[in-house]
Write a protein that holds these residues in place. Structure first.
Motif, PDB file in Angstrom:
ATOM      1  N   ILE A  76       0.835  -1.198   0.000  1.00 17.17           N
ATOM      2  CA  ILE A  76       0.000   0.000   0.000  1.00 17.17           C
ATOM      3  C   ILE A  76       0.872   1.251   0.000  1.00 17.17           C
ATOM      4  O   ILE A  76       2.004   1.239   0.465  1.00 17.17           O
ATOM      5  CB  ILE A  76      -0.953   0.047   1.212  1.00 17.17           C
ATOM      6  N   THR A  81      -3.044   6.232   1.974  1.00 21.56           N
ATOM      7  CA  THR A  81      -3.934   5.621   2.966  1.00 21.56           C
ATOM      8  C   THR A  81      -4.221   6.583   4.100  1.00 21.56           C
ATOM      9  O   THR A  81      -5.348   6.657   4.605  1.00 21.56           O
ATOM     10  CB  THR A  81      -3.332   4.316   3.513  1.00 21.56           C
ATOM     11  N   GLU A 138     -13.471   6.562  -2.671  1.00 17.29           N
ATOM     12  CA  GLU A 138     -12.549   5.420  -2.685  1.00 17.29           C
ATOM     13  C   GLU A 138     -12.617   4.659  -1.364  1.00 17.29           C
ATOM     14  O   GLU A 138     -12.664   3.419  -1.349  1.00 17.29           O
ATOM     15  CB  GLU A 138     -11.120   5.905  -2.933  1.00 17.29           C
ATOM     16  N   ARG A 143     -12.296  -0.642  -3.011  1.00 18.49           N
ATOM     17  CA  ARG A 143     -11.827  -1.430  -4.154  1.00 18.49           C
ATOM     18  C   ARG A 143     -10.311  -1.426  -4.297  1.00 18.49           C
ATOM     19  O   ARG A 143      -9.765  -2.190  -5.082  1.00 18.49           O
ATOM     20  CB  ARG A 143     -12.471  -0.906  -5.448  1.00 18.49           C
ATOM     21  N   THR A 144      -9.624  -0.546  -3.577  1.00 20.87           N
ATOM     22  CA  THR A 144      -8.170  -0.470  -3.662  1.00 20.87           C
ATOM     23  C   THR A 144      -7.548  -1.038  -2.392  1.00 20.87           C
ATOM     24  O   THR A 144      -8.184  -1.055  -1.328  1.00 20.87           O
ATOM     25  CB  THR A 144      -7.700   0.992  -3.832  1.00 20.87           C
ATOM     26  N   GLU A 146      -5.360   0.314  -0.556  1.00 17.56           N
ATOM     27  CA  GLU A 146      -5.299   1.401   0.426  1.00 17.56           C
ATOM     28  C   GLU A 146      -6.644   1.586   1.130  1.00 17.56           C
ATOM     29  O   GLU A 146      -6.692   1.788   2.350  1.00 17.56           O
ATOM     30  CB  GLU A 146      -4.874   2.702  -0.251  1.00 17.56           C
TER      31      GLU A 146
END
Length: 222
Positions: A76, A81, A138, A143-144, A146
């Motif tokens: 990450i 983040t 996000e 979906r990521t 992070e």
């Protein structure tokens, strides 16, 4: 809460007319998010006998990202983040905190928070409004890598506070240890070792009588 105001908090003491227009919008937003310090959560603090507020919670998540990033199952970007956890609860300035184990409060949570996001981020210059909204979206979508790790921190942090409080919100009427495990399982989507440790704390808390044994109940997914 800022939602009690008819306009932005900055209107109480308007900035000078000569102030740069972009800076005016940025300062207005920064004054508005000061209201996050007034949004109380259910989690008890460790150092003093009171509940934490959303600003304290967000700061604690940022610190957790810095310290625990090595336990992410996927690589990450730590800085990104941190941005996600700092932004994720800003909408609660208008939408209010939604307790994890309160199914009634969770029923319209998404609707309230989306409306709050549209209102709050619009205070920023257009380019920054799009950027901050994208961070918030996000985090919500997860979906990521992070976003998944940011969400894991969001669930792990109150777990640590409740452990220190010898139950805390685990003692909410009607909530069982199985409820706690179900709501916290999202930690495992980002970090196998942190979820293993989290389960250890939940299991030990149940063994010590800090939460009720029994079947899981319905509740919000957030």
């Amino acid at each position: 809460m800022a939602d009690d105001q008819t306009g932005p908090l900055a209107d109480v003491t308007p900035f000078p007319d000569t102030l740069d227009a972009r800076l005016r919008e940025q300062f207005t937003f920064l004054v508005e998010v000061d209201a996050l310090k007034a949004v109380l959560r259910r989690s008890p603090l460790v150092a003093v006998e009171r509940r934490e507020n959303d600003a304290e919670h967000s700061w604690h998540l940022a610190m957790m990202v810095l310290i625990l990033a090595e336990y992410s199952d996927e690589p990450i970007d730590t800085g990104h983040t941190v941005q996600l956890v700092l932004v994720h609860d800003l909408v609660e300035i208008y939408a209010g905190d939604t307790p994890l184990y309160d199914s009634d409060a969770g029923a319209d949570q998404e609707e309230r928070e989306v409306a709050a996001a549209e209102r709050l981020f619009a205070l920023l210059p257009e380019d920054q409004a799009r950027w901050v909204r994208a961070l918030w979206d996000e985090f919500e979508a997860r979906r990521t890598p992070e976003a998944r790790f940011a969400k894991a921190m969001d669930r792990l942090q109150p777990l640590l506070l409740n452990w220190m409080a010898r139950g805390g919100t685990w003692r909410t009427p009607g909530v069982t240890a199985e409820d706690v495990r179900a709501r916290k399982a999202v930690i495992g989507d980002a970090s196998t070792p942190l979820w293993r440790a989290g389960r250890q704390l939940i299991d030990e808390g149940e063994a010590r009588g800090w939460s009720r044994s029994g079947e899981t109940t319905e509740g919000p997914s957030a």
